[in-house]
Design a protein around this motif. Structure first.
Motif, PDB file in Angstrom:
ATOM      1  N   ALA A   1       0.820  -1.195   0.029  1.00 15.75           N
ATOM      2  CA  ALA A   1      -0.001   0.009  -0.062  1.00 15.75           C
ATOM      3  C   ALA A   1       0.806   1.072  -0.106  1.00 15.75           C
ATOM      4  N   ASP A   2       1.797   1.149   0.745  1.00 20.63           N
ATOM      5  CA  ASP A   2       3.077   2.408   0.817  1.00 20.63           C
ATOM      6  C   ASP A   2       3.487   2.700  -0.469  1.00 20.63           C
TER       7      ASP A   2
ATOM      8  N   GLY B   1      -2.218   6.269   6.038  1.00 23.53           N
ATOM      9  CA  GLY B   1      -2.662   7.767   6.820  1.00 23.53           C
ATOM     10  C   GLY B   1      -3.824   8.470   5.879  1.00 23.53           C
ATOM     11  N   ASP B   2      -3.445   9.762   6.012  1.00 16.69           N
ATOM     12  CA  ASP B   2      -4.317  10.691   5.103  1.00 16.69           C
ATOM     13  C   ASP B   2      -3.784  10.901   3.694  1.00 16.69           C
ATOM     14  N   ARG B   3      -2.783   9.987   3.186  1.00 15.73           N
ATOM     15  CA  ARG B   3      -2.376  10.022   1.887  1.00 15.73           C
ATOM     16  C   ARG B   3      -3.194   9.495   0.612  1.00 15.73           C
ATOM     17  N   ALA B   4      -3.991   8.664   1.259  1.00 10.50           N
ATOM     18  CA  ALA B   4      -5.032   8.139   0.184  1.00 10.50           C
ATOM     19  C   ALA B   4      -6.321   7.633   0.924  1.00 10.50           C
ATOM     20  N   ARG B   5      -7.466   7.359   0.139  1.00 12.51           N
ATOM     21  CA  ARG B   5      -8.606   7.168   0.482  1.00 12.51           C
ATOM     22  C   ARG B   5      -8.582   5.588   0.528  1.00 12.51           C
ATOM     23  N   ILE B   6      -9.376   4.956   1.449  1.00 15.23           N
ATOM     24  CA  ILE B   6      -9.423   3.313   1.415  1.00 15.23           C
ATOM     25  C   ILE B   6     -10.876   3.244   1.315  1.00 15.23           C
TER      26      ILE B   6
ATOM     27  N   LEU C   1       2.259   1.925  -3.386  1.00  7.79           N
ATOM     28  CA  LEU C   1       1.333   2.273  -4.514  1.00  7.79           C
ATOM     29  C   LEU C   1       0.866   3.590  -4.310  1.00  7.79           C
ATOM     30  N   VAL C   2       0.875   4.086  -3.025  1.00  2.00           N
ATOM     31  CA  VAL C   2       0.400   5.394  -3.043  1.00  2.00           C
ATOM     32  C   VAL C   2       1.648   6.340  -3.227  1.00  2.00           C
ATOM     33  N   ALA C   3       3.173   6.129  -2.955  1.00  2.41           N
ATOM     34  CA  ALA C   3       3.961   6.567  -3.229  1.00  2.41           C
ATOM     35  C   ALA C   3       4.323   6.616  -5.086  1.00  2.41           C
ATOM     36  N   GLU C   4       3.651   5.702  -5.611  1.00  2.94           N
ATOM     37  CA  GLU C   4       3.681   5.802  -6.999  1.00  2.94           C
ATOM     38  C   GLU C   4       2.540   6.370  -7.590  1.00  2.94           C
ATOM     39  N   GLY C   5       1.627   7.073  -6.950  1.00  5.58           N
ATOM     40  CA  GLY C   5       0.630   8.074  -7.360  1.00  5.58           C
ATOM     41  C   GLY C   5      -0.794   7.500  -7.305  1.00  5.58           C
ATOM     42  N   CYS C   6      -1.084   6.495  -6.612  1.00  5.12           N
ATOM     43  CA  CYS C   6      -2.335   5.974  -6.456  1.00  5.12           C
ATOM     44  C   CYS C   6      -3.090   6.980  -5.375  1.00  5.12           C
ATOM     45  N   GLU C   7      -4.324   7.299  -5.687  1.00  4.78           N
ATOM     46  CA  GLU C   7      -4.944   8.320  -4.782  1.00  4.78           C
ATOM     47  C   GLU C   7      -5.903   7.574  -3.728  1.00  4.78           C
ATOM     48  N   GLY C   8      -6.038   6.630  -4.340  1.00  4.88           N
ATOM     49  CA  GLY C   8      -7.029   5.649  -3.388  1.00  4.88           C
ATOM     50  C   GLY C   8      -6.765   4.011  -3.799  1.00  4.88           C
ATOM     51  N   LEU C   9      -7.140   3.341  -2.641  1.00  9.09           N
ATOM     52  CA  LEU C   9      -6.898   1.833  -2.627  1.00  9.09           C
ATOM     53  C   LEU C   9      -7.981   1.105  -2.398  1.00  9.09           C
ATOM     54  N   VAL C  10      -8.490   0.194  -3.386  1.00 10.21           N
ATOM     55  CA  VAL C  10      -9.801  -0.728  -3.201  1.00 10.21           C
ATOM     56  C   VAL C  10      -9.103  -2.078  -2.484  1.00 10.21           C
ATOM     57  N   LEU C  11      -9.946  -2.324  -1.430  1.00 16.90           N
ATOM     58  CA  LEU C  11      -9.377  -3.419  -0.759  1.00 16.90           C
ATOM     59  C   LEU C  11     -10.665  -4.670  -0.754  1.00 16.90           C
ATOM     60  N   SER C  12     -10.027  -6.023  -0.820  1.00 17.51           N
ATOM     61  CA  SER C  12     -11.123  -7.077  -0.874  1.00 17.51           C
ATOM     62  C   SER C  12     -12.317  -6.755  -1.800  1.00 17.51           C
TER      63      SER C  12
END
Length: 297
Positions: free
Chosen positions: A35-36, A75-80, A38-49
């Motif tokens: 997750a860290d 943290g607050d770097r991306a929406r989950i 993916l966010v560092a590489e530009g993902c603004e959100g992560l969809v889990l499960s």
């Protein structure tokens, strides 16, 4: 520039795999590291499960633990966004409340599968789940897996619910998608990577991408180029990614299988898939890595 509904969870989202240990247990440390990354590489959100996250073979407790771990990592770097769909309305509502408690920012709710409910029952299901928590909801329209479409007219009716904010679109019906986009404020996310640019160009919100597990920055760059008015650059970026998109999403193997196979070659957390899925064969894995290398050259 095409006007569009503001993206409630960002534009560039990854449908993240669920890392497992070699013994098949949930790998929370690996999930946090991925997750860290993916966010560092530009993902603004992560969809889990979701589908790529192998949700049918993870337990309720594992789903909640995954949300907590990833939320702590980013943290607050991306929406989950937590996938909470099932073929049981009561169970789905329970999963929605659990995801909210675990720290998710939104919910992904798939059409009930196997039972093939008629459209009035589909609508009632989504309204019940949306009423079960205070989180915003994305409808997940993927009839190729569920056996039941969320018909455009049903989505239009659901658009009046204050917590139903968008759609993950895997329906392969670009006309139906445009119909809803033109008549509502729902945020439409491409759930099939070959449609990322096409849907964005007609007012979609962005993508929820399986291929972003491997090339998140390149896929976000397509959206960035389009937003900057560089339509030729956006087109070029989408077409350049097409060979890898085809191998990951249209090779006869599920995206969870291909994504984990490729991530394993890149030294990123992945691990095995859970049965009934089987790992990719060596030939398929080598082909995925070759396409990745060609794109990265």
């Amino acid at each position: 520039m095409t006007s569009r509904t503001p993206a409630p969870f960002g534009r560039a989202l990854c449908a993240m795999i669920t890392p497992f240990t070699e013994a098949g247990a949930l790998d929370l440390d690996g999930a946090q590291r991925l997750a860290d990354h993916l966010v560092a590489e530009g993902c603004e959100g992560l969809v889990l499960s979701g589908t790529t996250g192998e949700s049918p073979t993870t337990s309720d407790a594992e789903k909640s633990a995954l949300v907590r771990a990833v939320a702590d990592a980013v943290g607050d770097r991306a929406r989950i966004v937590a996938g909470v769909g099932s073929n049981d309305t009561r169970h789905t509502a329970e999963l929605a409340r659990a995801a909210e408690k675990a720290g998710a920012h939104g919910l992904l709710v798939v059409t009930p599968y196997y039972s093939k409910p008629p459209q009035d029952a589909v609508a009632a299901h989504f309204r019940t789940v949306a009423d079960a928590s205070g989180l915003p909801v994305l409808l997940y329209d993927i009839p190729g897996r569920t056996g039941t479409r969320i018909e455009p007219d049903t989505i239009l009716r659901l658009a009046d619910h204050p917590r139903i904010v968008g759609v993950k679109d895997c329906a392969y019906d670009i006309l139906g998608s445009q119909k809803v986009i033109s008549r509502t404020e729902l945020a439409y996310y491409a759930g099939c990577d070959e449609y990322n640019l096409a849907l964005y160009a007609v007012g979609g919100a962005g993508h929820i991408s399986t291929v972003a597990n491997a090339i998140p920055r390149r896929l976000r760059a397509v959206l960035d180029a389009f937003d900057a008015g560089d339509t030729a650059g956006a087109r070029g970026g989408q077409l350049a990614a097409t060979p890898l998109i085809e191998l990951m999403m249209a090779s006869g193997l599920p995206g969870a299988v291909t994504a984990k196979a490729l991530l394993g070659t890149l030294g990123l957390p992945s691990g095995p898939v859970r049965a009934p899925l089987l790992p990719a064969a060596r030939e398929a894995t080598d082909g995925l890595r070759a396409a990745y290398e060609a794109l990265s050259a």
